[in-house]
Write a protein that holds these residues in place. Structure first.
Motif, short mmCIF file in Angstrom:
data_model
loop_
_atom_site.label_atom_id
_atom_site.label_comp_id
_atom_site.label_asym_id
_atom_site.label_seq_id
_atom_site.Cartn_x
_atom_site.Cartn_y
_atom_site.Cartn_z
N ALA A 218 0.86 -1.31 0.16
CA ALA A 218 -0.07 -0.04 -0.01
C ALA A 218 0.78 1.12 0.15
CB ALA A 218 -1.00 0.12 0.96
N SER A 219 0.60 2.10 -0.77
CA SER A 219 1.27 3.32 -0.88
C SER A 219 0.72 4.44 0.09
CB SER A 219 1.16 4.07 -2.21
OG SER A 219 -0.14 4.48 -2.55
N ALA A 220 1.50 5.36 0.51
CA ALA A 220 0.85 6.27 1.35
C ALA A 220 -0.52 7.01 1.06
CB ALA A 220 1.68 7.47 1.69
N GLN A 221 -0.65 7.27 -0.29
CA GLN A 221 -2.04 7.57 -0.88
C GLN A 221 -3.27 6.71 -0.50
OE1 GLN A 221 0.81 7.54 -2.82
NE2 GLN A 221 1.28 9.59 -2.27
N GLN A 222 -2.84 5.39 -0.67
CA GLN A 222 -3.85 4.31 -0.42
C GLN A 222 -4.42 4.27 1.03
OE1 GLN A 222 -1.71 0.91 -2.20
NE2 GLN A 222 -2.94 1.26 -4.05
N LEU B 251 3.91 5.04 6.46
CA LEU B 251 4.23 4.44 5.03
C LEU B 251 5.10 5.40 4.40
CD1 LEU B 251 0.60 3.01 4.38
CD2 LEU B 251 2.57 1.43 4.46
N ARG B 252 4.91 6.38 4.45
CA ARG B 252 6.00 7.54 3.71
C ARG B 252 7.36 7.22 4.15
NH1 ARG B 252 2.72 11.76 5.29
NH2 ARG B 252 0.71 11.94 4.02
N ARG B 253 7.57 6.99 5.45
CA ARG B 253 8.99 6.58 5.93
C ARG B 253 9.32 5.34 5.16
NH1 ARG B 253 13.66 8.25 6.57
NH2 ARG B 253 14.63 7.34 8.53
N LEU B 254 8.55 4.27 5.24
CA LEU B 254 9.02 3.07 4.97
C LEU B 254 9.36 2.92 3.17
CD1 LEU B 254 6.45 0.54 6.40
CD2 LEU B 254 9.00 0.76 6.65
N LEU C 239 9.62 -2.26 -1.70
CA LEU C 239 8.29 -2.69 -1.06
C LEU C 239 7.30 -3.33 -1.90
CD1 LEU C 239 7.72 0.39 1.09
CD2 LEU C 239 8.29 -1.79 1.91
N ASN C 240 7.50 -3.23 -3.45
CA ASN C 240 6.82 -4.05 -4.39
C ASN C 240 7.40 -5.43 -4.65
OD1 ASN C 240 4.98 -1.86 -4.72
ND2 ASN C 240 6.51 -0.77 -6.11
N ASP C 241 8.52 -5.97 -4.03
CA ASP C 241 8.97 -7.33 -4.09
C ASP C 241 8.35 -8.07 -2.94
OD1 ASP C 241 10.35 -9.45 -4.57
OD2 ASP C 241 12.27 -8.46 -3.94
N PRO C 242 7.41 -9.10 -3.58
CA PRO C 242 6.95 -10.01 -2.46
C PRO C 242 7.88 -10.75 -1.66
CG PRO C 242 5.96 -10.40 -4.71
CD PRO C 242 7.11 -9.41 -4.84
N ALA C 243 8.99 -11.13 -2.33
CA ALA C 243 10.25 -11.79 -1.44
C ALA C 243 10.66 -10.82 -0.50
CB ALA C 243 11.30 -12.34 -2.22
N PHE C 244 10.94 -9.63 -0.85
CA PHE C 244 11.48 -8.74 0.34
C PHE C 244 10.44 -8.42 1.39
CE2 PHE C 244 11.66 -4.34 2.03
CZ PHE C 244 12.85 -4.43 2.52
N ARG C 245 9.02 -8.36 1.12
CA ARG C 245 8.08 -7.91 2.02
C ARG C 245 7.91 -9.30 2.82
NH1 ARG C 245 4.45 -6.32 -2.35
NH2 ARG C 245 3.06 -7.94 -1.93
#
Length: 73
Positions: A8-12, A32-35, A43-49
């Motif tokens: 999720a982005s900060a806007q979502q 979320l902005r800080r992340l 953050l868009n990489d499922p493996a990283f998350r």
């Protein structure tokens, strides 16, 4: 196999329900902005998350048992 949902982005966050959460909407947006600043596209990489979530849950579980993070030993 279904693909993982993007982070999720900060806007979502403003559209996401935060009822029952301890953090206010503004706090959630700020975090979320800080992340996003710290980790960017990772953050868009499922493996990283998955790895990040696993690390955070492991830390939360071991924190109550007197264990210290490696940096504090």
């Amino acid at each position: 196999m279904p693909s993982a949902a993007p982070a999720a982005s900060a806007q979502q966050v403003g559209r996401s329900p935060v009822a029952g959460s301890r953090a206010s909407r503004q706090t959630a947006r700020k975090r979320l902005r800080r992340l996003e600043e710290l980790f960017g596209d990772r953050l868009n990489d499922p493996a990283f998350r998955f790895e990040a979530l696993l690390a955070l849950r492991t830390r939360a579980l071991t924190a109550g048992r007197g264990a210290r993070p490696p940096s504090e030993t």
